[in-house]
Design a protein around this motif. Structure first.
Motif, PDB file in Angstrom:
ATOM      1  N   VAL A 287       0.840  -1.202   0.000  1.00 46.22           N
ATOM      2  CA  VAL A 287       0.000   0.000   0.000  1.00 46.22           C
ATOM      3  C   VAL A 287       0.875   1.251   0.000  1.00 46.22           C
ATOM      4  N   ALA A 288       1.893   1.254   0.853  1.00 51.21           N
ATOM      5  CA  ALA A 288       2.781   2.421   0.923  1.00 51.21           C
ATOM      6  C   ALA A 288       3.485   2.662  -0.405  1.00 51.21           C
ATOM      7  N   ALA A 289       4.064   1.600  -0.992  1.00 50.58           N
ATOM      8  CA  ALA A 289       4.776   1.756  -2.259  1.00 50.58           C
ATOM      9  C   ALA A 289       3.834   2.213  -3.372  1.00 50.58           C
ATOM     10  N   SER A 290       2.601   1.711  -3.358  1.00 48.69           N
ATOM     11  CA  SER A 290       1.638   2.065  -4.406  1.00 48.69           C
ATOM     12  C   SER A 290       1.231   3.531  -4.315  1.00 48.69           C
ATOM     13  N   LEU A 291       0.959   4.008  -3.102  1.00 46.61           N
ATOM     14  CA  LEU A 291       0.541   5.404  -2.959  1.00 46.61           C
ATOM     15  C   LEU A 291       1.700   6.366  -3.162  1.00 46.61           C
ATOM     16  N   VAL A 292       2.923   5.915  -2.892  1.00 45.37           N
ATOM     17  CA  VAL A 292       4.101   6.718  -3.263  1.00 45.37           C
ATOM     18  C   VAL A 292       4.125   6.932  -4.769  1.00 45.37           C
TER      19      VAL A 292
END
Length: 526
Positions: A287-292
């Motif tokens: 989730v973190a990598a995707s929203l980055v």
């Protein structure tokens, strides 16, 4: 709860791999991966700088520019899942070299394209090649490096993409100032040749013969669903969100993606292995990598027209003025490993996202009369936040998986990242297009001139120059900056939401066992 999976045959590896006595050649193998990632990093930013020139010479509006950029991302995202499986089954090095060859073919097609349709087709081919390059390059890392070295290796890979970012705008700007826009595709050729040679001579071959076969129907559902989603978001502002084409494509997207999920849940060994998302570490790092990527892709799309058209820079000057972002990224990537050892991934990833949110929200305060100094400030913060967030998020996500799931897990992780990037680009492009159309003042202009000015801020500048209309110039700049501010506000809000989610839900990986051991992602603990 599904039954526990049967014991897996470990992946076969020919070449350097990690273990009690790791082979020092693994660092040479990392060089092949770094070269491959440099190709993708270089290509991404060089195209962004070329978009304003392509808009003028190909008479492309904002919607066409979105598709030139997004067609690559959609195909990239949709084909990464089968790409990971192809690498597992037939050899990751072999498929990586194949991906570089496909990318080479797309680059040649783009070099000699004469219209936007051909450019979009070439970008689709390049996306297919990138789909093989990205997940397979990432999937090799857990086979080469243990947990103590994986962050350093991931930093080198991310640093390669970061190194490509400042080189892309600078070289692209130099080429555009002296040659035609197709040269930004042609320059990929020597890089691809270097990457192929590095992979053939330095990279070990790894396979997983027990991996599932490629699901053609699931691939078709993924391509159709993502394509329909991006089309609907891209065309919504122009056609109207309630228009039949937009509603129809968004409905089709929801249906196709739902069918993909249902099919995957019913298969014992699906191509889209959603069971991996049951592992909290993999889920929230993904989730973190995707929203980055949602945030960064939106920023990279809105920035070049502002620098080149509103601030009046040439192509090389635009590339030069984008350097603070990758420079900040390189700076933070060097600090990431020490911070992870001292603080752990949760505060580092969350802090990086918070810095990106601050940067985007600062950028959303841009006025048409602001100079470059303010832009350089928030751009450098974007790079710092990106470097802090993306490296540990990617490393920790892959580190939660056993090595024999590296191909499928890397494919799922990178697919979700690229889907988020495609949606981010479409959302930001749509916000800009809608705001620009509403704010542009074309009263008193001949109908043909008004239509031309409404296509994009670049077209408005060309029209104003022909008519000698300074009022149109000011109106176009103000309209574009207003749209850019809206897009940056959305990017900042997304990054802030991601930071809060990471702080609330991301587990502390320092308390989990080594991911190279048995990690029961197929069990209820996953």
């Amino acid at each position: 709860m599904p039954p526990a999976a049967a014991p897996r045959t470990p992946p076969r590896t020919t070449g350097p791999r990690s273990g009690p006595h790791p082979d020092p050649r693994r660092w040479w193998a990392l060089g092949a991966i770094v070269t491959s990632m440099l190709v993708l990093g270089f290509d991404g930013t060089i195209l962004n700088v070329a978009l304003p020139t392509m808009a003028s010479e190909l008479h492309a509006g904002t919607g066409a520019l979105q598709w030139i950029a997004d067609s690559y991302l959609v195909v990239f995202a949709a084909l990464m899942l089968p790409a990971g499986l192809l690498g597992d089954r037939f050899g990751r090095r072999r498929m990586l070299v194949t991906g570089l060859a496909v990318f080479f073919a797309g680059s040649l097609a783009g070099t000699f394209a004469q219209n936007t349709a051909t450019v979009i087709a070439a970008r689709c081919v390049m996306g297919a090649g990138a789909a093989l390059i990205m997940p397979l390059a990432m999937a090799v890392l857990p086979s080469l490096f243990g947990p103590d070295e994986r962050t350093k290796a991931m930093g080198a890979v991310s640093g390669a993409a970061a190194l490509g970012m400042p080189l892309g705008p600078l070289v692209g700007g130099l080429l555009l100032d002296h040659f035609w826009w197709g040269s930004v595709f042609l320059v990929n050729v020597p890089l691809i040749g270097l990457a192929v040679a590095a992979c053939l001579f330095l990279l070990p071959e790894t396979t997983d013969p027990a991996s599932p076969t490629v699901d053609v129907l699931a691939t078709a559902l993924a391509v159709g669903g993502l394509g329909a989603l991006v089309y609907g978001v891209t065309e919504g502002p122009g056609r109207g969100w309630s228009s039949p084409p937009v509603l129809g494509t968004l409905t089709a997207a929801a249906l196709l993606i739902t069918l993909l999920v249902v099919r995957s849940r019913r298969q014992e060994r699906p191509m889209l292995d959603l069971v991996l998302l049951r592992h909290r570490g993999f889920l929230w790092n993904t989730v973190a990598a995707s929203l980055v990527m949602f945030t960064l892709t939106g920023l990279l799309f809105v920035l070049p027209p502002y620098l080149q058209t509103v601030l009046g820079q040439d192509a090389f000057g635009t590339g030069l003025r984008m350097v603070p972002m990758p420079a900040g990224m390189l700076l933070s990537s060097r600090a990431t490993a020490p911070l992870l050892r001292r603080l752990g991934p949760r505060p580092v990833i969350g802090g990086g996202l918070a810095v990106m949110a601050l940067a985007a929200l600062l950028g959303s305060r841009t006025d048409p009369g602001d100079g470059y100094g303010f832009t350089a400030l928030w751009l450098s913060l974007v790079g710092i936040g990106f470097g802090l967030a993306i490296i540990p998020a990617m490393s920790e996500a892959l580190g939660t998986l056993p090595r024999h799931r590296a191909g499928v897990g890397s494919g799922l992780l990178t697919t979700l990242r690229q889907v988020s990037a495609a949606v981010g680009l479409a959302v930001c492009g749509s916000l800009i297009a809608g705001a620009y159309t509403r704010r542009l003042d074309t009263d008193g202009l001949p109908p043909a001139a008004a239509r031309a000015a409404g296509e994009s801020v670049m077209a408005a500048h060309a029209t104003a120059a022909k008519l000698g209309d300074a009022a149109l110039l000011r109106s176009a700049d103000a309209a574009y900056v207003h749209g850019m501010d809206l897009a940056l506000t959305v990017c900042g809000g997304t990054a802030l939401a991601a930071a809060l989610l990471v702080g609330a839900f991301l587990p502390d990986s320092r308390t989990r066992p080594d991911a190279s051991g048995p990690v029961a992602v197929e069990s209820s603990d996953a």
